[in-house]
Design a protein around this motif. Structure first.
Motif, PDB file in Angstrom:
ATOM      1  N   GLY A 158     -30.763   0.921 -49.281  1.00 52.70           N
ATOM      2  CA  GLY A 158     -31.925   0.082 -49.025  1.00 52.70           C
ATOM      3  C   GLY A 158     -32.369   0.252 -47.594  1.00 52.70           C
ATOM      4  N   TYR A 159     -33.526  -0.294 -47.275  1.00 53.74           N
ATOM      5  CA  TYR A 159     -34.088  -0.102 -45.938  1.00 53.74           C
ATOM      6  C   TYR A 159     -33.512  -1.093 -44.960  1.00 53.74           C
ATOM      7  CZ  TYR A 159     -37.212   2.614 -48.747  1.00 53.74           C
ATOM      8  OH  TYR A 159     -37.707   3.530 -49.617  1.00 53.74           O
ATOM      9  N   GLY A 160     -33.789  -0.852 -43.739  1.00 55.87           N
ATOM     10  CA  GLY A 160     -33.359  -1.817 -42.744  1.00 55.87           C
ATOM     11  C   GLY A 160     -32.560  -1.153 -41.653  1.00 55.87           C
ATOM     12  N   SER A 161     -31.570  -1.854 -41.263  1.00 53.58           N
ATOM     13  CA  SER A 161     -30.829  -1.402 -40.092  1.00 53.58           C
ATOM     14  C   SER A 161     -29.971  -0.189 -40.437  1.00 53.58           C
ATOM     15  CB  SER A 161     -29.921  -2.522 -39.609  1.00 53.58           C
ATOM     16  OG  SER A 161     -29.003  -2.826 -40.631  1.00 53.58           O
ATOM     17  N   VAL A 162     -29.519   0.466 -39.374  1.00 57.99           N
ATOM     18  CA  VAL A 162     -28.544   1.531 -39.566  1.00 57.99           C
ATOM     19  C   VAL A 162     -27.188   0.957 -39.179  1.00 57.99           C
ATOM     20  CG1 VAL A 162     -30.219   3.340 -39.123  1.00 57.99           C
ATOM     21  CG2 VAL A 162     -28.871   2.434 -37.225  1.00 57.99           C
TER      22      VAL A 162
END
Lengths: 244, 423
Positions: free
Chosen positions: B239-243
């Motif tokens: 999913g998207y967001g932080s690494v």
């Protein structure tokens, strides 16, 4: 046998040895004077407690007197430190003990070599001299036997070989036959006669008349003093046992 | 010196005269010396293993990770393609709790961060199962990242080719698989998997390259990995967001500290934090290494100390036996002294006897220690430290001298009349 004695082997003057202090003071030797010339064969007799062991220890440089003087072959033993005492024992005295005192698990040859090892004699030299000494006492066939493989008489003969191998001025025997049967005793006494005839100086400490009878001179100690000093044969005559 | 040679001969005879006792005494020293060598080797071996593991991370790499567990929703805000691409500063007034792709991009700044050579943001997908024509395999490490990650972490491709920036920007579902994964899925040497399509948790990826083997480090299989473009992994698995982390390569091992400071400055200003309340942490391999080395060094010292104590106990055993020997042979000492042995002769004899026991024990201990260090012990491959061999052997000789001196002196100072009278 007309050798002129230059100096006595043993020269003891007013020798005293005292143990303990104050009330418990014991005089093991209470003023002993004794001169033994080269080539003599003396027996020192006495009951136990007479001081003969103390005298033997002092003569053997194993102990020092409390007062008095002892010259061994002209050397004043009171001035010797421990290192020189050991040196004197090694060079001038041949010991023969009642209990043989051979080193266990060590061959007859190695036992006889021992005093020469401490004197720094080279190995090859040592070996041939030890071999000669053992042949002299009649054990030429048993060089490689260890003490436990030898009879009491044979062990004592190894001890005699060890005592004579360094050509000491004095052979000092402390009850040499005390642990032997009569046959071995006779063997050892015959050996002593041999050595005496060859000009050795012998001093035998004993309480057996049979042993004392073979000496040229008999000295009796009691309570730390000489009570009898009897000459049986001349210094340069053969010992009385040989005449029989 | 021939007198000494004689004394040594008597000593050898003394040692051989009572073989059982000599052997047992020797055993004490043997165990001590062998223990020192083996335990120090184990300590050194484990420390070598740890530092190898850590230095395989690269001595000039740093890892930036978020210091807050969990945190904001993954779906919120997107990490958009391209370094320094679209902004993700949603709600820039509040603190950003997590690291983003943009954070990574911001670190590549020649002016603010001259010591940073390359950066690679990474996401890790957990519990990924790969399936391929009926075979399935649980991948232990599935990383989504940028192409520079491969260079930073020393990954090379043994077959096929690595993914490139275009694959990253185009969100291509391509994957590089480790040898272990390839073998598990395709069998054989795994090369059949190249250019095939594999499903990771049901999402199809095409395998464009197989990574060269890195072997195992510790008990971790470094080849049980899959590396894919960050964008594709975010699309499909995380999913998207932080690494999860940003891997940074400094220009050299010497500039790691400078790079670390630059990274902290940049991120603090981006996250509006200070070094006191920073929501990220930067660690480098050498700091791991330092911590780990000091731990394993302590371990080595402790192991060595335990072994040294056993060596000391062995030495006391030598002294004990020598005292018994002297007492037992009091009469012999008396005889020797009566027929002219000097103090020196007696001291040498018994001292050499003690040293022989300990030297022989030491030599056997070195032998057993060196042989014993060839085996893997509790998962550690021991590394023999030459100093421990020299030290243990030297100490065993000294122990013989030290613990032999007292009994030998006691023997030598016996008065011959007392010794002769002794029964």
């Amino acid at each position: 046998m007309t050798v002129v004695a230059t100096r006595p082997v043993i020269e003891v003057r007013s020798l005293r040895k005292t143990y303990g202090l104050g009330d418990t003071e014991v005089h093991a030797l209470a003023g002993v004077d004794l001169v033994v010339e080269k080539g003599d064969y003396i027996a020192i007799m006495g009951a136990s407690g007479s001081g003969k062991s103390t005298l033997m220890n002092i003569i053997g440089c194993l102990d020092v007197p409390t007062t008095g003087q002892y010259l061994l072959d002209g050397v004043d033993t009171r001035r010797l430190d421990e290192r020189r005492q050991a040196l004197v024992r090694n060079r001038k005295i041949g010991f023969i003990f009642q209990s043989f005192n051979l080193i266990a698990r060590t061959t007859a040859l190695a036992n006889v070599e021992l005093p020469m090892a401490y004197a720094g004699v080279k190995a090859a030299d040592r070996r041939s001299r030890a071999q000669a000494a053992l042949e002299r006492v009649g054990l030429g066939e048993r060089l490689d036997h260890i003490p436990s493989q030898l009879s009491g008489g044979q062990q004592q003969r190894v001890a005699v070989a060890r005592a004579i191998v360094t050509n000491p001025v004095l052979l000092l025997a402390d009850e040499p036959t005390g642990a032997l049967d009569s046959k071995s005793t006779a063997d050892i006494l015959d050996l002593f006669d041999d050595l005496s005839r060859a000009g050795r100086t012998l001093c035998v400490i004993t309480h057996e008349d049979e042993v004392a009878a073979r000496a040229k001179r008999v000295i009796r100690l009691r309570d730390g003093q000489i009570v009898m000093d009897e000459r049986v044969a001349g210094i340069h005559q053969p010992p009385p046992g040989v005449a029989r | 010196m021939s007198r000494f040679a004689e004394a040594a001969r008597f000593a050898v005879r003394g040692v051989l005269g009572n073989k059982m006792r000599s052997a047992l005494t020797t055993l004490g020293i043997l165990i001590g010396v062998a223990a020192v060598i083996i335990l120090v080797s184990v300590g050194t071996g484990s420390s070598a293993a740890v530092s190898e593991q850590i230095s395989s991370l690269g001595s000039n790499t740093l890892t930036v990770s978020s210091s807050q567990g969990g945190g904001g929703g993954r779906g919120g805000g997107g990490g958009f393609p391209g370094m320094g691409g679209g902004s993700v500063d949603s709600g820039s007034q509040t603190r950003l709790a997590e690291l983003t792709v943009d954070d990574a991009g911001a670190l590549l700044d020649d002016e603010l961060a001259p010591d940073v050579k390359a950066v690679a943001p990474t996401v890790s997908a957990s519990s990924v199962t790969a399936t391929y024509t009926g075979a399935s395999h649980d991948v232990s490490s599935f990383t989504g990242t940028t192409p520079s990650y491969l260079a930073i972490n020393d990954w090379t491709v043994s077959a096929g080719s690595a993914f490139v920036d275009a694959d990253y920007t185009d969100r291509e579902r391509v994957a590089l698989v480790g040898v272990t994964v390839a073998e598990e899925l395709a069998g054989g040497d795994g090369s059949d998997l190249l250019d095939e399509t594999v499903q990771f948790n049901g999402v199809e990826y095409s395998v464009i390259g197989i990574l060269s083997s890195k072997g195992t480090s510790g008990n971790q299989d470094q080849d049980d990995v899959v590396i894919a473009p960050l964008t594709a992994v975010q699309d499909t698995l995380t999913g998207y967001g932080s690494v999860d982390a940003i891997t940074v390569q400094a220009t050299s091992a010497e500039t790691v500290d400078a790079a670390q400071a630059e990274i902290e400055d940049i991120l603090n200003s981006r996250h509006k934090t200070t070094s006191d309340d920073a929501d990220f942490s930067v660690s480098n391999a050498s700091s791991f290494l330092e911590a780990a080395t000091s731990t394993t060094d302590t371990l080595t010292v402790l192991l060595g100390a335990v072994a040294a104590i056993s060596l000391l106990v062995g030495g006391i055993g030598v002294m004990n036996i020598m005292l018994v020997t002297v007492t037992e042979r009091t009469r012999e000492i008396g005889i020797r002294k009566a027929i002219g042995a000097q103090k020196f002769d007696i001291v040498s004899q018994f001292l050499v006897e003690a040293v022989l026991l300990s030297v022989f024990g030491g030599l056997m201990g070195v032998l057993i220690g060196v042989v014993g260090s060839q085996f893997t012990i509790v998962g550690v491959e021991p590394v023999i430290e030459p100093y421990s061999v020299v030290l243990a052997f030297g100490v065993s000789v000294l122990i013989g001298l030290f613990f032999g001196l007292y009994p030998a002196n006691r023997a030598a100072s016996l008065r011959p009349i007392d010794a002769l009278r002794y029964e």
